[in-house]
Design an enzyme around this catalytic site. Structure first.
Site, PDB file in Angstrom:
ATOM      1  N   LYS A 168     110.958  99.992  20.600  1.00 39.32           N
ATOM      2  CA  LYS A 168     112.447 100.322  20.118  1.00 39.32           C
ATOM      3  C   LYS A 168     113.445 100.140  21.188  1.00 39.32           C
ATOM      4  O   LYS A 168     113.056 101.047  22.046  1.00 39.32           O
ATOM      5  CB  LYS A 168     112.508 101.994  19.278  1.00 39.32           C
ATOM      6  CG  LYS A 168     113.899 102.306  18.957  1.00 39.32           C
ATOM      7  CD  LYS A 168     113.814 103.655  18.171  1.00 39.32           C
ATOM      8  CE  LYS A 168     115.320 103.851  17.805  1.00 39.32           C
ATOM      9  NZ  LYS A 168     115.279 105.301  17.142  1.00 39.32           N
ATOM     10  N   LYS A 226     111.837  97.272  16.400  1.00 40.49           N
ATOM     11  CA  LYS A 226     113.028  97.703  15.986  1.00 40.49           C
ATOM     12  C   LYS A 226     114.353  97.537  16.881  1.00 40.49           C
ATOM     13  O   LYS A 226     114.061  97.920  18.349  1.00 40.49           O
ATOM     14  CB  LYS A 226     113.022  99.259  15.686  1.00 40.49           C
ATOM     15  CG  LYS A 226     114.553  99.731  15.381  1.00 40.49           C
ATOM     16  CD  LYS A 226     114.410 101.302  15.122  1.00 40.49           C
ATOM     17  CE  LYS A 226     115.718 101.854  14.730  1.00 40.49           C
ATOM     18  NZ  LYS A 226     115.676 103.207  14.651  1.00 40.49           N
TER      19      LYS A 226
END
Ligand code: PBG
Length: 335
Positions: A200, A253
């Protein structure tokens, strides 16, 4: 005659693009509603559909409205929902995050009793529940790791007790996947899966989401726990660690600036791979479409298909419902 012969030998790729059915025969990547996961925002109250201005077309829903939404999503064949709590009861220690009678915990129970087969996933991170807006606890100005992991374990357990199918830790603390896996197993929740936000990145594309949850950090940024957008080797390391610790599915992400990361992870690991088509990516398309600069539906489909082509098995996306509806109407089979 020789020139004519040579011309005949030229391979003509356009032959396979001549008609929609022919294009359909040679299409390499498929997009299906079952691969889509719809992030949903839960709020207190009854009959509340609170429009999120930074994410046009998305709403904060009270549990009754949430159930209606989930019934529709299930009927459309959408793979799962992923729940985020819009908490107005924030404190330093995120105590509401693991309240067994909290907002998300009640929402899970309600959805599970109304649509038992729908896969219900829950976000695990402290930012919607802390006054400072960080994903972990802050002690003397520092986002502490191991103390945060303890709270995240309590939060994950409270979601599992309420009936969540998958826990999705988005906090990026070190060691939290192993700790949560262990906590779940010890308490008898070995059937509950973990969708790990493994790679992330500290991205500017989370802006609209932070507006939706009023969860933007009050001071500083998230760069000491979320990844530097410059790095890909580090992403592979994060994925390897989360798999060793027991993650069932690993996530990258955001999605669109990181398609190379998705593709490398797909090649390097056998685990299912998820990608999060985040709020900023959604908002850009919606805003440009509102101005008439791009076509909303075809831009949406192109993005989702590209994320699949890069190698993602499943996609978290605010487009899940619209895309599923279009796919059900057979969009794409004769494009
Ligand atoms: C917080 C969290 C964020 C998102 C999912 N979980 C925001 C952040 O890390 O600041 C972003 C989702 C999106 O932008 O759509 N743990």
């Amino acid at each position: 005659a020789f020139d004519r012969f040579k011309m005949d030998l030229v391979y003509r790729p356009r032959r396979l693009r001549r008609t929609a059915p022919i294009r359909g025969l040679v299409r390499e990547t498929e997009l299906s509603p079952r691969q889509l996961i719809y992030p949903l925002f839960v709020t207190e109250g009854k009959s509340v559909r609170d429009h999120i201005d930074s994410m046009p077309g998305q709403f904060r829903l009270s549990t009754d409205e949430l159930v209606r939404e989930c019934e529709e999503l299930y009927a459309l064949g959408v793979g799962a929902v992923n729940l985020f709590g819009y908490s107005e009861e924030k404190d330093e220690l995120a105590t509401k995050s693991y309240d067994s009678d909290g907002l998300v915990q009640r929402a899970i129970r309600t959805i599970k009793s109304a649509v038992p087969d729908l896969c219900v996933q829950t976000d695990v991170a402290l930012d919607p529940y802390t006054t400072h807006g960080h994903d972990g606890l802050v002690i003397d100005g520092e986002i502490v790791n191991d103390e945060s992991v303890e709270v995240l374990c309590k939060m994950a357990l409270s979601h599992a007790e309420a009936g969540a199918d998958w826990i999705a830790p988005s906090d990026m603390m070190d060691g939290r996947i192993g700790a949560i896996r262990n906590a779940l197993d010890v308490q008898g929740f070995s059937q509950v899966g973990i969708l790990a936000y493994s790679a992330k990145y500290a991205s500017s594309f989370y802006g609209p989401f932070r507006g939706a949850l009023q969860s933007a950090p009050k001071s500083g940024n998230k760069k000491t726990y979320q990844m530097d957008p410059a790095n890909i080797r580090e992403a592979l390391k994060e994925i390897a660690l989360d798999l060793e610790e027991g993650a069932d599915v690993v996530m990258i992400k955001p999605a669109l600036c990181y398609l190379d990361v998705i593709s490398r992870v797909r090649e390097a690991f056998d685990a299912p791979v998820a990608a999060y088509n985040v709020s900023g990516e959604y908002a850009m398309v919606v805003a440009a479409a509102e101005k008439g600069w791009v076509d909303r539906d075809s831009a949406m489909m192109e993005m989702l298909l590209s994320i699949r082509r890069a190698g993602a098995d499943m996609i978290l996306t605010y487009f899940a419902k619209d895309a599923a509806a279009l796919l059900r109407a057979d969009y794409g089979s004769f494009r």
